[in-house]
Write an enzyme that holds these catalytic residues in place. Sequence first.
Site, PDB file in Angstrom:
ATOM      1  N   ALA A   1       1.623   3.735   1.448  1.00 51.08           N
ATOM      2  CA  ALA A   1       1.592   4.401   2.952  1.00 51.08           C
ATOM      3  C   ALA A   1       2.081   3.823   3.790  1.00 51.08           C
ATOM      4  O   ALA A   1       3.429   4.483   4.626  1.00 51.08           O
ATOM      5  CB  ALA A   1       0.230   5.229   3.768  1.00 51.08           C
ATOM      6  N   LYS A   2       2.535   2.288   2.679  1.00 54.92           N
ATOM      7  CA  LYS A   2       3.957   1.331   3.092  1.00 54.92           C
ATOM      8  C   LYS A   2       5.346   1.877   3.999  1.00 54.92           C
ATOM      9  O   LYS A   2       6.119   2.257   2.973  1.00 54.92           O
ATOM     10  CB  LYS A   2       3.184  -0.359   3.390  1.00 54.92           C
ATOM     11  CG  LYS A   2       2.222  -0.568   3.450  1.00 54.92           C
ATOM     12  CD  LYS A   2       2.271  -0.205   5.061  1.00 54.92           C
ATOM     13  CE  LYS A   2       0.360  -0.844   5.905  1.00 54.92           C
ATOM     14  NZ  LYS A   2      -0.405  -0.483   5.234  1.00 54.92           N
ATOM     15  N   PRO A   3       5.447   1.227   4.764  1.00 48.72           N
ATOM     16  CA  PRO A   3       7.211   1.682   3.988  1.00 48.72           C
ATOM     17  C   PRO A   3       8.180   1.872   3.426  1.00 48.72           C
ATOM     18  O   PRO A   3       8.670   1.965   2.703  1.00 48.72           O
ATOM     19  CB  PRO A   3       7.819   0.641   5.928  1.00 48.72           C
ATOM     20  CG  PRO A   3       7.297   0.845   6.703  1.00 48.72           C
ATOM     21  CD  PRO A   3       5.321   0.154   5.727  1.00 48.72           C
TER      22      PRO A   3
ATOM     23  N   PHE B   1       0.810  -1.454  -0.258  1.00 47.54           N
ATOM     24  CA  PHE B   1       0.288   0.158   0.176  1.00 47.54           C
ATOM     25  C   PHE B   1       0.478   1.300   0.173  1.00 47.54           C
ATOM     26  O   PHE B   1       1.959   1.140   0.587  1.00 47.54           O
ATOM     27  CB  PHE B   1      -1.071  -0.347   1.109  1.00 47.54           C
ATOM     28  CG  PHE B   1      -1.839   0.817   0.958  1.00 47.54           C
ATOM     29  CD1 PHE B   1      -3.205   1.214   0.519  1.00 47.54           C
ATOM     30  CD2 PHE B   1      -1.637   2.426   2.149  1.00 47.54           C
ATOM     31  CE1 PHE B   1      -4.435   2.200   0.964  1.00 47.54           C
ATOM     32  CE2 PHE B   1      -2.473   3.066   2.750  1.00 47.54           C
ATOM     33  CZ  PHE B   1      -3.809   3.012   1.820  1.00 47.54           C
TER      34      PHE B   1
END
Length: 379
Positions: free
Chosen positions: A190-192, A188
């Site tokens: 916004a994940k790292p 996704f």
Amino acid sequence: MEFRDLKAQYKKYKNEIDFAVQEVLENANFIGGKEVLELETLLAEYVGVKHCISCANGTEAMTIVMMALGIKEGDAVYVPDFTFFSTGEIVSFAGATPIFIDVDRETFNIDTEKLEKAIQQTVLEGKLTPKVIIPVDLFGLPANYTDIIRIAKRYNLLILEDGAQGFGGSINGKKACSFGDAATTSFFPAKPLGCYGDGGAIFTNNDELAELINSLKIHGKGVNKYDNVRIGVNSRLDSIQAAILKVKLTAFINHELEDVNNIYRLYTERLKGIVEIPLIPEGYVSSFAQYTIKLKNREQRNFLQAKLKEEGIPCMIYYLKPMHKQKAFSELAYNDDYFEVTNELCDSVLSLPMHPYLNKDDVERVCNLIVKILKLTTM
């Protein structure tokens, strides 16, 4: 100020990302292109496992693993109470029963003492069969796998590591997504490590499990997609997203993980003694999907969030409602007294802007405002 600044990241790597996407467009191999296999190889090498199988998103990654493990009605699956809904959802989707466990107040991750007590209670009641523990590497910090692995071996349970937020974290050098019988992550945005849409991956060292997962993700295929030997799903990472992730993985390895930990240190130096700051145990590295502080109560937290928003500082609350209070799980009738820590966290946590492209001035501004605003709550 951005909560997670994907625009700054794209600006820095625009040429590389545009070139990678253009190459896919020119080759027109949009599904199953070489970029997917190349990415899977790179991810497996980085995590330190034999197999990486990409798929459509993080939730489907866990769903496919549950199918591969044969989890079904009558099985008990142990899930932290303080996490995103999908971790429990995939258990119910498989027909099994999620058993929610309170979390450790300092790390936000599953409380292993309460986990073991819950397993013992399940065995004593005799209504369900304990099968799987799903630890969540919340906010980027790996769960306590030393205890979790010991407990799993004692009760003959499987471990499915939910590394949706934890990719890049580690314990004594061992990477997140390498601790369970299988592990999953999410890409996704916004994940790292995020793509420009949905995406996910499954990691395992088990050859037979990997072969089964590869079948299940493409309609239960046998020798090819038109030879269907079992009921499966359609869950693929497309070539454009894989191409983007290859560029972003290089950036993540080269500097982003280090940069985000530098931001963590700046926040921590400035906010220590002002609010409760995240605890990173010795030997652990977090990939800081979020930098989450704790306030005194809901009123102080909400006041701080509102005032920061007025100053153009975006902050998020992860999570407002615990799993055991979600309407979708209401038929399970959990005792609210069992979740003292989770209930407290839902009333007190606040996540601050956190990403590798924040600078020292950004952090200083956020921290100065927090100090100024909190003084108003004590007047």
